[in-house]
Design a protein around this motif. Sequence first.
Motif, PDB file in Angstrom:
ATOM      1  N   GLY A   1       0.782  -1.225   0.000  1.00 36.84           N
ATOM      2  CA  GLY A   1       0.000   0.000   0.000  1.00 36.84           C
ATOM      3  C   GLY A   1       0.815   1.276   0.000  1.00 36.84           C
ATOM      4  N   VAL A   2       2.151   1.176  -0.095  1.00 42.95           N
ATOM      5  CA  VAL A   2       2.963   2.399  -0.147  1.00 42.95           C
ATOM      6  C   VAL A   2       2.886   3.012  -1.544  1.00 42.95           C
ATOM      7  CG1 VAL A   2       5.290   3.371   0.123  1.00 42.95           C
ATOM      8  CG2 VAL A   2       4.506   1.510   1.630  1.00 42.95           C
ATOM      9  N   ASN A   3       3.173   2.199  -2.530  1.00 44.86           N
ATOM     10  CA  ASN A   3       3.116   2.660  -3.923  1.00 44.86           C
ATOM     11  C   ASN A   3       2.026   1.908  -4.669  1.00 44.86           C
ATOM     12  OD1 ASN A   3       5.624   4.442  -4.108  1.00 44.86           O
ATOM     13  ND2 ASN A   3       6.444   2.536  -3.223  1.00 44.86           N
ATOM     14  N   TRP A   4       1.362   2.608  -5.568  1.00 44.01           N
ATOM     15  CA  TRP A   4       0.272   2.009  -6.345  1.00 44.01           C
ATOM     16  C   TRP A   4       0.508   2.221  -7.831  1.00 44.01           C
ATOM     17  CZ3 TRP A   4      -3.460  -0.799  -3.881  1.00 44.01           C
ATOM     18  CH2 TRP A   4      -3.614  -0.599  -2.503  1.00 44.01           C
ATOM     19  N   GLN A   5       0.096   1.253  -8.625  1.00 40.64           N
ATOM     20  CA  GLN A   5       0.125   1.431 -10.078  1.00 40.64           C
ATOM     21  C   GLN A   5      -1.201   0.922 -10.641  1.00 40.64           C
ATOM     22  OE1 GLN A   5       3.020  -1.464 -11.871  1.00 40.64           O
ATOM     23  NE2 GLN A   5       3.612  -1.667  -9.722  1.00 40.64           N
ATOM     24  N   GLU A   6      -1.605   1.510 -11.751  1.00 42.75           N
ATOM     25  CA  GLU A   6      -2.909   1.181 -12.328  1.00 42.75           C
ATOM     26  C   GLU A   6      -2.838  -0.145 -13.060  1.00 42.75           C
ATOM     27  OE1 GLU A   6      -4.709   4.454 -14.394  1.00 42.75           O
ATOM     28  OE2 GLU A   6      -6.299   3.187 -15.223  1.00 42.75           O
ATOM     29  N   ALA A   7      -3.767  -1.027 -12.767  1.00 42.52           N
ATOM     30  CA  ALA A   7      -3.865  -2.314 -13.464  1.00 42.52           C
ATOM     31  C   ALA A   7      -4.611  -2.115 -14.780  1.00 42.52           C
ATOM     32  CB  ALA A   7      -4.576  -3.337 -12.597  1.00 42.52           C
ATOM     33  N   ARG A   8      -4.483  -3.101 -15.631  1.00 41.54           N
ATOM     34  CA  ARG A   8      -5.163  -3.102 -16.921  1.00 41.54           C
ATOM     35  C   ARG A   8      -6.502  -3.826 -16.761  1.00 41.54           C
ATOM     36  NH1 ARG A   8      -4.203  -7.231 -20.464  1.00 41.54           N
ATOM     37  NH2 ARG A   8      -2.342  -7.792 -19.272  1.00 41.54           N
ATOM     38  N   ILE A   9      -7.603  -3.195 -17.177  1.00 44.09           N
ATOM     39  CA  ILE A   9      -8.906  -3.878 -17.165  1.00 44.09           C
ATOM     40  C   ILE A   9      -8.989  -4.721 -18.435  1.00 44.09           C
ATOM     41  CG2 ILE A   9     -11.404  -3.603 -17.156  1.00 44.09           C
ATOM     42  CD1 ILE A   9     -10.264  -2.488 -14.607  1.00 44.09           C
ATOM     43  N   SER A  10      -9.317  -6.002 -18.294  1.00 46.24           N
ATOM     44  CA  SER A  10      -9.402  -6.898 -19.460  1.00 46.24           C
ATOM     45  C   SER A  10     -10.853  -7.263 -19.695  1.00 46.24           C
ATOM     46  CB  SER A  10      -8.605  -8.172 -19.211  1.00 46.24           C
ATOM     47  OG  SER A  10      -7.262  -7.863 -18.941  1.00 46.24           O
ATOM     48  N   GLY A  11     -11.265  -7.231 -20.935  1.00 44.83           N
ATOM     49  CA  GLY A  11     -12.653  -7.566 -21.252  1.00 44.83           C
ATOM     50  C   GLY A  11     -13.575  -6.402 -20.916  1.00 44.83           C
ATOM     51  N   ASP A  12     -14.861  -6.714 -20.881  1.00 42.38           N
ATOM     52  CA  ASP A  12     -15.873  -5.675 -20.693  1.00 42.38           C
ATOM     53  C   ASP A  12     -15.944  -5.192 -19.251  1.00 42.38           C
ATOM     54  OD1 ASP A  12     -16.611  -6.078 -23.328  1.00 42.38           O
ATOM     55  OD2 ASP A  12     -18.066  -7.639 -22.785  1.00 42.38           O
ATOM     56  N   ILE A  13     -16.333  -3.932 -19.103  1.00 43.37           N
ATOM     57  CA  ILE A  13     -16.688  -3.410 -17.785  1.00 43.37           C
ATOM     58  C   ILE A  13     -18.201  -3.274 -17.778  1.00 43.37           C
ATOM     59  CG2 ILE A  13     -16.399  -1.548 -16.126  1.00 43.37           C
ATOM     60  CD1 ILE A  13     -13.798  -0.812 -17.441  1.00 43.37           C
ATOM     61  N   LYS A  14     -18.873  -4.146 -17.044  1.00 43.61           N
ATOM     62  CA  LYS A  14     -20.325  -4.106 -16.966  1.00 43.61           C
ATOM     63  C   LYS A  14     -20.744  -3.642 -15.580  1.00 43.61           C
ATOM     64  CE  LYS A  14     -20.973  -7.903 -20.197  1.00 43.61           C
ATOM     65  NZ  LYS A  14     -21.598  -9.184 -20.489  1.00 43.61           N
ATOM     66  N   SER A  15     -21.862  -2.955 -15.539  1.00 43.41           N
ATOM     67  CA  SER A  15     -22.370  -2.461 -14.269  1.00 43.41           C
ATOM     68  C   SER A  15     -22.777  -3.629 -13.368  1.00 43.41           C
ATOM     69  CB  SER A  15     -23.580  -1.558 -14.541  1.00 43.41           C
ATOM     70  OG  SER A  15     -24.052  -1.008 -13.337  1.00 43.41           O
ATOM     71  N   LYS A  16     -22.367  -3.590 -12.112  1.00 42.97           N
ATOM     72  CA  LYS A  16     -22.767  -4.597 -11.118  1.00 42.97           C
ATOM     73  C   LYS A  16     -22.395  -6.012 -11.558  1.00 42.97           C
ATOM     74  CE  LYS A  16     -26.573  -1.489  -9.963  1.00 42.97           C
ATOM     75  NZ  LYS A  16     -28.019  -1.291  -9.850  1.00 42.97           N
ATOM     76  N   ALA A  17     -21.244  -6.117 -12.210  1.00 44.53           N
ATOM     77  CA  ALA A  17     -20.749  -7.430 -12.660  1.00 44.53           C
ATOM     78  C   ALA A  17     -19.257  -7.510 -12.364  1.00 44.53           C
ATOM     79  CB  ALA A  17     -21.005  -7.593 -14.158  1.00 44.53           C
TER      80      ALA A  17
END
Lengths: 423, 423
Positions: free
Chosen positions: A340-356
């Motif tokens: 939790g000291v340093n953070w980096q953005e992960a890659r979202i794979s596939g669709d981003i669906k609401s409440k899924a």
Amino acid sequence: MSDETKNGTSRRGFLRQAALTGAGIVAGATTARASEPDPKITEVQEWATAFGDPVDAAPYGTPIRFESHVVRRNVEWLTESPVSSINFTPIHALEGTITPQGCAFERHHSGAIELSKQDYRLMINGLVEKPLVFTFEDLLRFPRTINTAFLECAANGGMEWGGAQLEGCQFTQGMIHNMEYTGVPLRLLLEEAGVKPEGKWIYAEGADASSNGRSIPIEKALDDVMVAFFANGEALRKEHGYPVRLVVPGWEGNMWIKWLRRIGVYDKAVESREETSKYTDLMPDGRARKWTWTMDTKSVITSPSPQAPIRHGKGPLVLTGLAWSGNGKIKRVDVSLDGGVNWQEARISGDIKSKALTRFHLDIDWDGSEMLLQSRAIDETGYVQPTKDALREIRGLNNVYHNNGIQTWWVKADGEVENVEVA
Amino acid sequence: MSDETKNGTSRRGFLRQAALTGAGIVAGATTARASEPDPKITEVQEWATAFGDPVDAAPYGTPIRFESHVVRRNVEWLTESPVSSINFTPIHALEGTITPQGCAFERHHSGAIELSKQDYRLMINGLVEKPLVFTFEDLLRFPRTINTAFLECAANGGMEWGGAQLEGCQFTQGMIHNMEYTGVPLRLLLEEAGVKPEGKWIYAEGADASSNGRSIPIEKALDDVMVAFFANGEALRKEHGYPVRLVVPGWEGNMWIKWLRRIGVYDKAVESREETSKYTDLMPDGRARKWTWTMDTKSVITSPSPQAPIRHGKGPLVLTGLAWSGNGKIKRVDVSLDGGVNWQEARISGDIKSKALTRFHLDIDWDGSEMLLQSRAIDETGYVQPTKDALREIRGLNNVYHNNGIQTWWVKADGEVENVEVA
């Protein structure tokens, strides 16, 4: 479960090590080996010299025997009675976003009943113009919709309130699944019955002995709640409520009534056993907060994790995990390698669906030193997944439900992984 | 199969009936019955008085026994040898868009082999800077992507060239499935090996005895082809190529090599058995057209259909079906109730994904008279699914492959459905 966790002892307070510098971002590096003579590929193998299984070997197929470890599992010391218990999804071994029905989390209050379509009935009564009883074939006449949604038990991660206790995300976050449902919007059935103006709540109950009744505000019932027949393209499995279950997107799993028998319409909540003595949040002052229906934004790294250690040594390493929010879409997932000291953005794979469920990946080049892995999800409302300690400050330690705190995995130099907390 | 179709007799030329006026659009009407005393709901039922199955009854669950008819099926007179044959998806009984692996179309050329991850090797050789052999664990180190795609056999609908022969969409259009895959873009593995400038084709082959090798242009190989490990969230099943198969979105299923063993890079196509003597289009003049890789836009009404007749009589009726295009997204699906005279737009349910199955619905109020049901898909390029006769005008009757013609179902007054053609 390993011996050391069977008794539920805690490992809270594992100290964040300042020197954790295990990995950097990888840019295309791989370990693919220059080809050397490898008899597994240069010699003709046994499986290339004979016929395999014919097409009629399995009219309905099951996983290959090499994957027999990828199954639902329960936790003995959490199981009072197997007909009123839980069986966790092996999320450490899955990928993508869909959860196959066969290994998807189960929770029953009096066991999974066998109910045929011929015997099935759904009653809508209470504050309606025209009480109705539907057969299964009646339901098949209504317009259908499709929606992919996660179901998460309110108790998912519940054991973590008291500290890092269970070795593996199957047990810490595996009370969850994500399926593509097809069914009829509950709104259409309620419109058919005609909800009276004073009807402000529905009460949904199942056909099993427990009935597991839950109250739902009429606004939600008329919004995205579905009376579902199909999951992931086929009929619901017995353990998921065949032939009909309620789908209540974003809300705690206990409200997704299986073997749906009745929808009563009332002017107020029923305040049933399952929404008073259970599924409420016991606060530090001894009072209980009721009706925390929405499952807050959460994430977990599924691999590496205690059940999915690093077996291939240092070098390129794929980190992957799941993120979800009962409030809508996931906007971003951050990953920390140093607690939790340093953070980096992960890659979202596939669709981003609401409440899924949403899948994320981060590709790193692991130098073989220790890591404290964490993931942190942010949803489209801007809500940021909190630490466990931040939750405890407000909610205390009495609680069992609604723990969406950040999970920490301690990756050791040998690739083994342990559930810990940083302090 | 019914007796009358076992011998492959045709029912081409079924005449369109001018008087077909079976149904109009329904606007919210339903048949939900006003509640009368129904002991199935007013009396306490047997399943509400006892415990059901405990959570540890099935660590990996399978469908409930009432759904035992929803399975893959083969057609005896099409099956020369079960190790080199086909087993069709029961699309008439499925909903939504995902096909469960357990009942998803299989086609093998020498049977489904059992290949462990330990024994697995993938070689990349030919016109590359650095020939490589990957173990399964090597592949797990590469960045992963997720993609949902349909796989359709080039021979799907092939029996329909000669007329309406098979009773049910499972047999006429069931050589198809749609899954969410996770794996490594083939591009990354090819970049690791370094494709030489003269490398214009790849040749992919499997580890089974048939090897089933196919040539793919390098442009496609570097575009959206995936080396997949997971389907619908879990490991590929044995019959779908465990542990690794090729995913070639939008292109004919035979190119989706299972148990992937080798990717050779060459300056020209290999012209293997499977791309010369098979999977080519035999034209009216006796010459064969090769390399019809892309599966053209197609659709079929899955219910009602011969295996899914109308059991509940007249009144509100849900028509549903699948549409897909190897060229991209489905833009629109039209449905005709009168054999193609009048068309109305169906409702697309759920997501529209490129090169993936798309679900459509149309809600009608059936008056109980005969219908000639058809569906017609239009993709985002504007291509319109043709009639079978339009295809025959160009391609003749010699062909087996690439039939994307419009399917007709004759719905009789008793609700039974037959595969016919209108003339």
